[in-house]
Design a protein around this motif. Sequence first.
Motif: not given
Length: 101
Positions: A54-73, A75-80
């Motif tokens: 839920s915490s990662l979804v909360e952060v990612l939901s603030k991004l725009d559609l078709d936007q690359e995830i930012p570098p600060e995320l 590590k978290l996305v690599a775990e996923i």
Amino acid sequence: MMENNRSPIKKAVALKYSSENKGAPILVAKGKGNVAEAIMKKAKDNGVPVQEDSSLVEVLSKLDLDQEIPPELYKLVAEILSFIYRSDGRAKQQIRKRSNE
């Protein structure tokens, strides 16, 4: 004071990543409530592993559609992604085992 017995609104996001793509994973869907349920159903119907965080979804939901995830995320996305690759590998092993029975 009254206690709130309502369950929290479900949120979901979907990422797309291709090893051929030189960039980072891209946010391809996001939503809450019925849209979140539809995202989860589509993933499950298509055999896409689902990781609930839920915490990662909360952060990612603030991004725009078709936007690359930012570098600060990264590590978290690599775990996923690691979870997904492991899940996919286990699923393939189970399919092979069943077909050999």
